[in-house]
Motif scaffolding. Structure first.
Motif, mmCIF file in Angstrom:
data_model
loop_
_atom_site.group_PDB
_atom_site.id
_atom_site.type_symbol
_atom_site.label_atom_id
_atom_site.label_comp_id
_atom_site.label_asym_id
_atom_site.label_seq_id
_atom_site.Cartn_x
_atom_site.Cartn_y
_atom_site.Cartn_z
ATOM 1 N N UNK A 132 10.137 -0.818 15.895
ATOM 2 C CA UNK A 132 8.960 0.041 15.977
ATOM 3 C C UNK A 132 8.631 0.645 14.622
ATOM 4 N N UNK A 133 9.616 0.946 13.823
ATOM 5 C CA UNK A 133 9.421 1.566 12.512
ATOM 6 C C UNK A 133 8.982 0.536 11.478
ATOM 7 N N UNK A 134 9.466 -0.670 11.569
ATOM 8 C CA UNK A 134 9.254 -1.696 10.558
ATOM 9 C C UNK A 134 7.790 -1.978 10.238
ATOM 10 N N UNK A 135 6.861 -2.123 11.205
ATOM 11 C CA UNK A 135 5.483 -2.461 10.835
ATOM 12 C C UNK A 135 4.849 -1.474 9.867
ATOM 13 N N UNK A 136 4.943 -0.186 10.097
ATOM 14 C CA UNK A 136 4.313 0.763 9.184
ATOM 15 C C UNK A 136 5.018 0.755 7.835
ATOM 16 N N UNK A 137 6.307 0.597 7.829
ATOM 17 C CA UNK A 137 7.043 0.523 6.570
ATOM 18 C C UNK A 137 6.609 -0.719 5.792
ATOM 19 N N UNK A 138 6.376 -1.795 6.502
ATOM 20 C CA UNK A 138 5.939 -3.020 5.859
ATOM 21 C C UNK A 138 4.595 -2.819 5.177
ATOM 22 N N UNK A 139 3.677 -2.116 5.806
ATOM 23 C CA UNK A 139 2.373 -1.859 5.209
ATOM 24 C C UNK A 139 2.508 -1.024 3.944
ATOM 25 N N UNK A 140 3.365 -0.039 3.992
ATOM 26 C CA UNK A 140 3.591 0.805 2.821
ATOM 27 C C UNK A 140 4.194 -0.015 1.688
ATOM 28 N N UNK A 141 5.135 -0.877 2.013
ATOM 29 C CA UNK A 141 5.745 -1.737 1.002
ATOM 30 C C UNK A 141 4.714 -2.698 0.409
ATOM 31 N N UNK A 142 3.874 -3.261 1.261
ATOM 32 C CA UNK A 142 2.841 -4.189 0.771
ATOM 33 C C UNK A 142 1.891 -3.474 -0.176
ATOM 34 N N UNK A 143 1.465 -2.273 0.207
ATOM 35 C CA UNK A 143 0.557 -1.501 -0.627
ATOM 36 C C UNK A 143 1.201 -1.197 -1.977
ATOM 37 N N UNK A 144 2.445 -0.823 -1.946
ATOM 38 C CA UNK A 144 3.167 -0.500 -3.172
ATOM 39 C C UNK A 144 3.282 -1.716 -4.084
ATOM 40 N N UNK A 145 3.607 -2.860 -3.501
ATOM 41 C CA UNK A 145 3.734 -4.090 -4.282
ATOM 42 C C UNK A 145 2.394 -4.501 -4.901
ATOM 43 N N UNK A 146 1.322 -4.358 -4.145
ATOM 44 C CA UNK A 146 -0.008 -4.696 -4.668
ATOM 45 C C UNK A 146 -0.347 -3.800 -5.850
ATOM 46 N N UNK A 147 -0.031 -2.525 -5.732
ATOM 47 C CA UNK A 147 -0.280 -1.594 -6.838
ATOM 48 C C UNK A 147 0.464 -2.013 -8.095
#
Length: 68
Positions: A19-34
């Protein structure tokens, strides 16, 4: 604690993690894109820069922050 209790607890923890992983994944993706944007030469290409500007505007609109 019995083996069955331990097994049940592990299953519960796995469900919580899923349940926690999807939102964490979005945050990680955003960070990597930055990070990638800081290193890329996308800023030098007018077409890519225009597309990026449009995408950034869409993100700002999505989060409710639009600069005039």
């Amino acid at each position: 604690m019995s083996f069955r209790d331990i097994k049940q607890k592990i299953q519960e923890l796995n469900l919580i993690e899923q349940e926690i992983t999807p939102s964490k994944t979005y945050v990680q993706r955003y960070s990597e894109i930055g990070k990638q944007l800081k290193k890329t030469s996308v800023w030098d290409d007018p077409n890519k820069r225009a597309k990026l500007d449009k995408l950034l505007s869409q993100l700002e609109e999505l989060v409710g922050r639009i600069d005039d």
